[in-house]
Design a protein around this motif. Structure first.
Motif, PDB file in Angstrom:
ATOM      1  N   ALA A  25       0.778  -1.417   0.020  1.00  0.00           N
ATOM      2  CA  ALA A  25       0.106  -0.185  -0.171  1.00  0.00           C
ATOM      3  C   ALA A  25       0.736   0.981   0.019  1.00  0.00           C
ATOM      4  O   ALA A  25       0.560   2.093  -0.609  1.00  0.00           O
ATOM      5  CB  ALA A  25      -1.074   0.033   1.131  1.00  0.00           C
ATOM      6  N   ALA A  26       2.016   1.430   0.855  1.00  0.00           N
ATOM      7  CA  ALA A  26       2.942   2.474   0.730  1.00  0.00           C
ATOM      8  C   ALA A  26       3.417   2.575  -0.506  1.00  0.00           C
ATOM      9  O   ALA A  26       3.707   3.878  -0.899  1.00  0.00           O
ATOM     10  CB  ALA A  26       3.950   2.431   1.912  1.00  0.00           C
ATOM     11  N   THR A  34       7.417   5.142   4.836  1.00  0.00           N
ATOM     12  CA  THR A  34       7.057   4.045   5.485  1.00  0.00           C
ATOM     13  C   THR A  34       7.584   2.797   4.521  1.00  0.00           C
ATOM     14  O   THR A  34       7.788   1.738   5.280  1.00  0.00           O
ATOM     15  CB  THR A  34       5.425   3.951   5.232  1.00  0.00           C
ATOM     16  N   VAL A  35       7.607   2.805   3.156  1.00  0.00           N
ATOM     17  CA  VAL A  35       8.373   1.630   2.307  1.00  0.00           C
ATOM     18  C   VAL A  35       9.658   1.107   3.073  1.00  0.00           C
ATOM     19  O   VAL A  35       9.958   0.026   3.425  1.00  0.00           O
ATOM     20  CB  VAL A  35       8.386   2.223   1.126  1.00  0.00           C
ATOM     21  N   GLU A  36      10.734   2.111   3.445  1.00  0.00           N
ATOM     22  CA  GLU A  36      11.821   2.051   3.817  1.00  0.00           C
ATOM     23  C   GLU A  36      11.626   1.285   5.208  1.00  0.00           C
ATOM     24  O   GLU A  36      12.290   0.186   5.794  1.00  0.00           O
ATOM     25  CB  GLU A  36      12.696   3.142   4.018  1.00  0.00           C
ATOM     26  N   ALA A  37      10.645   1.533   6.101  1.00  0.00           N
ATOM     27  CA  ALA A  37      10.613   1.255   7.682  1.00  0.00           C
ATOM     28  C   ALA A  37       9.958  -0.250   7.263  1.00  0.00           C
ATOM     29  O   ALA A  37      10.475  -1.318   8.112  1.00  0.00           O
ATOM     30  CB  ALA A  37       9.727   1.973   8.319  1.00  0.00           C
ATOM     31  N   CYS A  38       8.985  -0.765   6.316  1.00  0.00           N
ATOM     32  CA  CYS A  38       8.689  -1.794   6.202  1.00  0.00           C
ATOM     33  C   CYS A  38       9.830  -2.735   5.589  1.00  0.00           C
ATOM     34  O   CYS A  38      10.110  -3.689   6.182  1.00  0.00           O
ATOM     35  CB  CYS A  38       7.780  -1.930   5.134  1.00  0.00           C
ATOM     36  N   ILE A  59       5.404   2.250  10.923  1.00  0.00           N
ATOM     37  CA  ILE A  59       4.454   1.251  10.284  1.00  0.00           C
ATOM     38  C   ILE A  59       3.307   1.308  10.732  1.00  0.00           C
ATOM     39  O   ILE A  59       2.102   1.454   9.931  1.00  0.00           O
ATOM     40  CB  ILE A  59       5.126  -0.112  10.291  1.00  0.00           C
ATOM     41  N   ALA A  60       3.066   1.606  12.209  1.00  0.00           N
ATOM     42  CA  ALA A  60       1.893   1.397  12.717  1.00  0.00           C
ATOM     43  C   ALA A  60       0.960   2.906  12.463  1.00  0.00           C
ATOM     44  O   ALA A  60      -0.135   3.059  12.333  1.00  0.00           O
ATOM     45  CB  ALA A  60       2.167   1.438  14.326  1.00  0.00           C
ATOM     46  N   ALA A  61       1.997   3.791  12.300  1.00  0.00           N
ATOM     47  CA  ALA A  61       1.546   5.363  11.845  1.00  0.00           C
ATOM     48  C   ALA A  61       1.061   5.430  10.442  1.00  0.00           C
ATOM     49  O   ALA A  61       0.312   6.506  10.422  1.00  0.00           O
ATOM     50  CB  ALA A  61       2.623   6.321  12.132  1.00  0.00           C
ATOM     51  N   PHE A  62       1.075   4.557   9.941  1.00  0.00           N
ATOM     52  CA  PHE A  62       0.524   4.560   8.356  1.00  0.00           C
ATOM     53  C   PHE A  62      -0.840   4.385   8.378  1.00  0.00           C
ATOM     54  O   PHE A  62      -1.563   5.018   7.546  1.00  0.00           O
ATOM     55  CB  PHE A  62       0.894   3.155   7.674  1.00  0.00           C
ATOM     56  N   PHE A  63      -1.530   4.076   9.388  1.00  0.00           N
ATOM     57  CA  PHE A  63      -3.047   4.094   9.434  1.00  0.00           C
ATOM     58  C   PHE A  63      -3.644   5.261  10.468  1.00  0.00           C
ATOM     59  O   PHE A  63      -4.826   5.314  10.319  1.00  0.00           O
ATOM     60  CB  PHE A  63      -3.501   2.623  10.224  1.00  0.00           C
TER      61      PHE A  63
END
Length: 64
Positions: A25-26, A34-38, A59-63
């Motif tokens: 999704a990111a 977020t992509v890099e964190a994932c 990652i949690a902040a993505f939502f």
């Protein structure tokens, strides 16, 4: 959260399957942070290491 207690997880709150979905999704949304964190969290999981809390928070902040 997955209902299977044997499912691979990076922490008590974020299953690895969820992180893969967030990565997709990111990527589609162009959210490079977020992509890099994932990617770092997935890499840590593949090495058998724990993910860094800052990456899990991103990652949690993505939502949010």
């Amino acid at each position: 959260m997955l209902s299977d207690p044997k499912a691979a997880q990076l922490s008590d709150n974020v299953p690895i399957d969820t992180i893969w979905s967030i990565l997709d999704a990111a990527n589609e949304l162009g959210d490079a942070h977020t992509v890099e964190a994932c990617r770092r969290a997935i890499d840590a999981n593949l090495r058998g290491d724990a993910a860094v809390e800052a990456d899990l928070a991103a990652i949690a902040a993505f939502f949010a």
